[in-house]
Design an enzyme around this catalytic site. Structure first.
Site, PDB file in Angstrom:
ATOM      1  N   ARG A 148       0.217   0.118   4.992  1.00  0.00           N
ATOM      2  CA  ARG A 148       1.383  -0.458   5.659  1.00  0.00           C
ATOM      3  C   ARG A 148       1.940   0.572   6.643  1.00  0.00           C
ATOM      4  NH1 ARG A 148       1.824  -1.340   0.072  1.00  0.00           N
ATOM      5  NH2 ARG A 148       1.762  -3.538  -0.568  1.00  0.00           N
ATOM      6  N   ARG A 253      -3.652  -4.365   8.825  1.00  0.00           N
ATOM      7  CA  ARG A 253      -3.848  -4.433   7.371  1.00  0.00           C
ATOM      8  C   ARG A 253      -4.634  -5.687   7.003  1.00  0.00           C
ATOM      9  NH1 ARG A 253      -1.700  -2.419   2.544  1.00  0.00           N
ATOM     10  NH2 ARG A 253      -0.937  -3.938   1.016  1.00  0.00           N
ATOM     11  N   TYR A 285      -7.265 -13.589   1.363  1.00  0.00           N
ATOM     12  CA  TYR A 285      -8.277 -13.197   2.344  1.00  0.00           C
ATOM     13  C   TYR A 285      -9.595 -13.923   2.134  1.00  0.00           C
ATOM     14  CZ  TYR A 285      -4.868  -9.641   3.410  1.00  0.00           C
ATOM     15  OH  TYR A 285      -3.708  -9.008   3.764  1.00  0.00           O
TER      16      TYR A 285
END
Length: 309
Positions: A148, A253, A285
């Site tokens: 992050r 990310r 994902y």
């Protein structure tokens, strides 16, 4: 107890004892205050008068006024935290949210940069300056580690170990994780550290009182590269390199996870690298890769092409 007093005590609790972030405190308190205003419109000002049907009515009014399910769920989370606090403090003896059902949210797939777009960050696109080297390393670390932007901004010199090819990251709730890096990135970090050392020496020559920050990334003025600066760096370069719907450090990310999964990485390993506490957060994902496969099929398979004609 009056609702107004109950809100004030809750605000003090989450700010001082729970030490929540200022933005979270503001959002929670504002959400509860808006609910209190709704109750006041129905002449309810005492805590003991609040009932589950009041919450359902307010929930319905939010949806009817155009709030998205995700927003309604965030507001309900704030309410749940408030009522949980009230029960713990024995200001309320019942759970008025026990049977409140959150609205279902439609699944939004993460936006990611395509591999051919990200490849351009390895081209010679950076100014031949110290700040240009900082920009280069920041983009590469975002993509190659999946961290992050807040984690990258807070990374210290002590967190980087190029000899063992690892970096130590402190994530949400200060959870620590170790992320491996490859040789080329380690070489880039080592080269940057040498330039950084020269920059610090130059700054001290001009200002003997200059105190070197512990943070890994500093600019040519010797100041820490913060979250906002990292965001601006990504926007500056990726707006001309990518056609993604949104440009931000977090898209790197998403790209890290998506590209890893496309190349056959184990989803549990990706979960650990991203610092997710639950596999549910990582499984999104898999949906991205399925959509990617569908698009690849539509554009490449002869039968799919024939049916489009």
């Amino acid at each position: 107890m009056k609702i107004e007093e109950a809100i004030q005590r809750f605000a003090d609790y989450i700010a001082t004892e729970r030490r929540m972030a200022g933005g979270t405190v503001h959002y929670y308190v504002r959400s509860v205050e808006e609910f209190a205003a709704f109750l006041a419109s129905q002449d309810i000002v005492d805590l003991e008068e609040v009932a589950p049907h009041n919450i359902r009515q307010w929930q319905m009014s939010l949806i009817e006024s155009g709030h998205q399910p995700s927003t309604v769920n965030k507001i309900l989370s704030a309410l749940r935290a408030w009522f949980k606090y009230l029960r713990r403090q024995h200001y309320l003896d019942r759970d008025v949210m026990a049977n409140i059902v959150s609205p279902k949210e439609s699944m939004h797939l993460p936006i990611f940069f395509r591999e051919q777009e990200v490849e351009h960050i390895y081209d010679d696109i950076y100014p031949d300056t110290f700040d240009g080297q900082v920009d280069c390393l920041i983009l590469r670390m975002l993509y190659e580690t999946g961290v992050r932007r807040s984690e990258l901004a807070s990374l210290t010199l002590a967190n980087v170990d190029t000899s063992s090819l690892t970096i130590k990251v402190h994530g949400k709730r200060n959870k620590e994780r170790i992320i491996p890096i490859e040789n080329e990135l380690a070489h880039n970090i080592t080269r940057y550290l040498a330039l950084r050392q020269q920059m610090v020496a130059t700054l001290r020559t001009g200002n003997p009182e200059y105190q070197e920050p512990a943070n890994l990334f500093i600019n040519s003025n010797g100041k820490i590269v913060n979250d906002e600066k990292i965001y601006n760096i990504v926007k500056h370069y990726m707006q001309s390199l990518s056609q993604a719907e949104r440009i931000s450090p977090h898209v790197f990310r998403h790209s890290f996870a998506t590209h890893m999964l496309n190349e056959g990485a184990n989803i549990d390993a990706i979960k650990d690298l991203l610092g997710h506490s639950s596999l549910n957060s990582t499984e999104i994902y898999t949906h991205v890769t399925r959509e990617h496969l569908k698009e690849s099929y539509k554009h490449a398979h002869p039968r799919a092409q024939k049916n489009r004609r």
